[in-house]
Design an enzyme around this catalytic site. Structure first.
Site, short mmCIF file in Angstrom:
data_model
loop_
_atom_site.label_atom_id
_atom_site.label_comp_id
_atom_site.label_asym_id
_atom_site.label_seq_id
_atom_site.Cartn_x
_atom_site.Cartn_y
_atom_site.Cartn_z
N TYR A 480 -0.31 -5.64 -6.37
CA TYR A 480 -0.87 -4.38 -5.28
C TYR A 480 -0.46 -3.37 -6.02
CZ TYR A 480 -2.50 -1.66 -1.65
OH TYR A 480 -3.42 -0.68 -0.94
N SER A 560 -8.30 -4.37 -3.11
CA SER A 560 -8.29 -3.17 -2.92
C SER A 560 -7.78 -2.20 -3.92
CB SER A 560 -7.54 -2.93 -1.43
OG SER A 560 -7.70 -1.47 -1.03
N ASP A 644 -18.01 -2.94 3.73
CA ASP A 644 -16.56 -2.44 3.50
C ASP A 644 -16.97 -0.97 3.57
OD1 ASP A 644 -14.21 -1.52 2.60
OD2 ASP A 644 -14.02 -3.14 1.11
N HIS A 679 -13.51 -4.74 4.71
CA HIS A 679 -12.63 -4.79 3.79
C HIS A 679 -11.63 -5.86 3.73
CE1 HIS A 679 -10.48 -2.44 0.64
NE2 HIS A 679 -9.31 -2.51 1.34
#
Length: 711
Positions: A480, A560, A644, A679
């Site tokens: 991430y 993301s 999203d 999302h």
């Protein structure tokens, strides 16, 4: 042909084989033709072309047709993968176990969420505190036929007689708020429409505070939202007349939230323009005519009020404490110089919760949980003995509670709920799930590797015991690296399919995250964002050098901001991996801030409007803009969803179209676009399983690894 094995034949348009080394060989696909338009922007004298700008129009018929054509290609490819159905059957089997959250008390009941196994949405149950059978209180599965309607925030009045809950349709961040009488389970007529990024804070039984944006211009899914407002709704009145408590058009704040201290005396208002840092305001509701007062005006630091007692607020803050500290703030002397430490900063990152008259100081030690019980005066009363090395969360309850609950998990142990007695320091098992996954055959270990600039990075590697380090293991590297988010050990049902097939699952705690506090976060932001990508690249190189895998057996995955991570690394080092899996990614770094609340991410990314230096830096790693004509990229499966409204699907649409245009190799580059999903939050179980089965089938296929649950 000698040395060639037959791997499958799709209906007339794809011939696939694997060589004697087990690697997949694909014949070039015919991708849907994507129209190019003459659109360009000029930044500091530099012209940047954006030929697929039209895909940003999420409501157009042309975009809809493009989505249908891409999905037809993608699902046609996936349909011919022989292991796809077997992987889905495995996931359905392992997923089918009872899951429960830790309970919380409201009135005379304990409330908790439970999923029987394969229910699309978890169901809210309750059980009398005095004893008796549990009952279904609210089942979101009844709110839509396909299970795509989910619950967001829920909030009870102090006496538990009323509950407000937010509902999301198709995964959208926009929510409608309903109110229920908990005795009769009947809905009140009051309905709040189109709240977003909102909590719900009750004031007595009369009404509640909530947040919503001023109505955006254009598409509800992609239009910019930058004026967040805090309202108060009085029960029985028209929501159109709700009182505006905080926010105004001439000084907009992108994120505004309101919450009450447990005694319901202090309304705390947090206001921010980015995802890091916030100003802090409050209202003393005990006053005859309460007004908004300032506690902290600046928005460059982060502050969170935990409780109020005797005219003091207890605030978790990073002011002069990059790893956080808990301070006591007098409402009579609010200057920062007068703040008094209750739990001082130390070398580990601190978060704090309250319950049963105690503070629970939760620290991260190299991304692993360590918890102390602390008195209100700051005395450490005991270290809480956790069930093992992993992640513990919870430790939150009302002031008069006799016990608190917490949940413990790691990469091979599913979330298990414990009841903790602050008086004795003892934990008792409250709920342990029974999963068709035998964790005793697997192990997780933490290693430290060196990044490009010499920084030591921790990484947890999970695999079957007795793994042979011969470089042949299929390996998933997940990351991430942004927004101060810490990746701590947690169980994923989906990951068991990877592990059961002899796979290695590796999660590095790269810079940009919050595992080592603000300094770790800041080292992966703006003009230092390349550190994040370098850390991820170094993790892959470590796994290869140590014999866990090789590039032909390595997949990179992230969602993301993690989708940005994968997109950046696959364009910088396409030789490093066999498969790239960017999900709901931020992939156009020149325009991300023009959609929904994207401008709030500028603290991490910066924007092209900041300076010429920032523009050139962003363009230098923006995945969309770093795709090169005639270059061979890894097999890629981009995943996104049509609803999203956090990271709009146009990021993925434009990236996939450009990748298909410029990629020269035969490895497939596909995009899978989920319908009636957002999302990620609230995605139905059935859709989640189907998507994971597709991702794993695609990845194992491209690695030349058949799916077989290995003993």
């Amino acid at each position: 042909m000698k040395g060639v094995l037959w791997c499958g034949l799709a209906a007339g348009w794809l011939l696939a084989a694997c060589d004697s080394g087990g690697m997949r060989k694909n014949v070039e696909l015919t991708y849907p033709k994507t129209k190019r338009v003459d659109v360009q922007d000029t930044y500091f004298g530099t012209v940047v072309y954006d030929p697929y700008r039209w895909l940003e129009d999420d409501y157009s018929e042309e975009t809809k047709e493009w989505v249908e054509a891409q999905n037809a290609l993608t699902f046609g490819f996936l349909d011919q993968l022989s292991d796809r159905k077997e992987i889905q059957r495995y996931l359905e089997k392992v997923w089918n176990y009872e899951k429960r959250t830790a309970p919380s008390r409201h009135g005379d009941f304990l409330y908790f969420f439970k999923n029987d196994g394969l229910q699309n949405q978890s169901v809210l149950y309750r059980k009398p505190v005095a004893g008796g059978a549990e009952e279904v209180f609210l089942d979101p599965n009844t709110l839509s036929e396909d299970g795509s309607t989910s619950l967001g925030s829920i909030a009870f009045t102090a006496d538990g007689s009323l509950m407000a809950y937010a509902v999301s349709v198709a995964g959208s961040d926009w929510r409608d708020i309903y109110i229920m009488d908990t005795d009769s389970k009947e809905l009140l007529p009051d309905v709040i429409r189109d709240a977003k990024f909102t909590g719900i804070a009750w004031k007595g039984n009369e009404g509640f505070f909530y947040s919503r944006y001023s109505t955006p211009e254009g598409s509800k899914l992609s239009a910019k939202t930058d004026n967040h407002l805090l309202y108060y709704h009085q029960l029985g009145t028209d929501p159109a007349a709700d009182a505006l408590i905080f926010g105004r058009a001439d000084n907009p704040r992108r994120y505004v939230g309101g919450y009450l201290t447990e005694d319901e005396r202090i309304l705390v208002i947090s206001a921010a323009n980015t995802t890091t840092g916030n100003a802090l305001y409050y209202m003393d509701l005990a006053e005859p005519n309460p007004s908004v007062r300032t506690l902290v005006e600046e928005m460059d630091e982060t502050h969170n009020v935990l409780m109020h007692a005797d005219g003091y607020l207890y605030v978790l803050t990073n002011h002069k404490a990059p790893n956080n500290r808990l301070v006591r703030v007098s409402l009579r002397d609010k200057e920062k110089a007068a703040w008094q430490d209750v739990i001082p900063e130390r070398s580990e990152v601190l978060s704090v919760s309250t319950g049963a008259g105690k503070f629970f100081a939760q620290y991260l030690k190299d991304a692993l949980s360590y918890v102390e019980q602390v008195s209100y005066t700051g005395t450490v009363e005991r270290v809480i003995e956790l069930p093992g090395v992993g992640s513990a969360s919870g430790f939150s309850a009302k002031e008069d509670a006799e016990q608190v609950y917490y949940t413990y998990t790691n990469y091979v142990q599913p979330p298990t709920v414990f009841a903790y007695d602050p008086g004795t320091g003892k934990s008792e098992l409250h709920f342990m799930p029974e999963v068709a996954f035998d964790s005793k055959f697997f192990e997780s270990k933490q290693v430290f590797y060196t990044s490009k600039d010499g920084t030591k990075i921790p990484m947890v590697i999970t695999h079957k015991k007795g793994l042979n380090l011969d470089g042949n293991n299929p390996t998933m590297l997940y990351g991430y690296g942004g927004f101060g988010v810490s990746l701590t050990p947690s169980f994923s049902v989906g990951t068991t399919a990877w592990l059961a097939n002899g796979g290695v699952y590796a999660v590095p705690n790269i810079r940009g995250g919050g595992e080592y506090g603000d300094n770790w976060h800041l080292a992966g932001t703006k003009l230092k964002k390349q550190n994040v990508f370098d850390d991820f690249i170094a993790a892959a190189e470590y796994l290869i050098e140590e014999g866990y895998t090789r590039p032909e057996r390595l997949a990179l995955r992230g969602g993301s901001n993690g989708g940005l991570l994968v997109g950046a690394v696959m364009t910088q080092r396409p030789d490093l991996m066999q498969v790239a899996l960017p999900a709901v990614g931020v992939l156009d770094m020149l325009r991300y801030h023009t959609f929904t609340a994207g401008a709030g991410w500028a603290y991490d990314y910066g924007t092209v409007e900041d300076s010429e230096e920032m523009f050139r830096y962003l363009k230098g790693y923006s995945p969309l803009h770093q795709l090169v004509t005639g270059k061979e990229y890894p097999a890629t499966l981009v995943t996104t969803a049509d609803h999203d409204d956090r990271v709009v699907p146009a990021h993925s649409f434009k990236f996939a179209a450009t990748l298909q245009e410029k990629h020269k190799g035969n490895a497939p580059v596909l995009i899978r676009i989920e319908t009636n999903a957002g999302h990620g939050a609230g995605k139905p179980t059935a859709k989640t399983i189907a998507e994971l089965a597709d991702i794993y089938a695609f990845t194992f296929d491209q690695m030349g690894v058949p799916f077989k649950v290995r003993k």
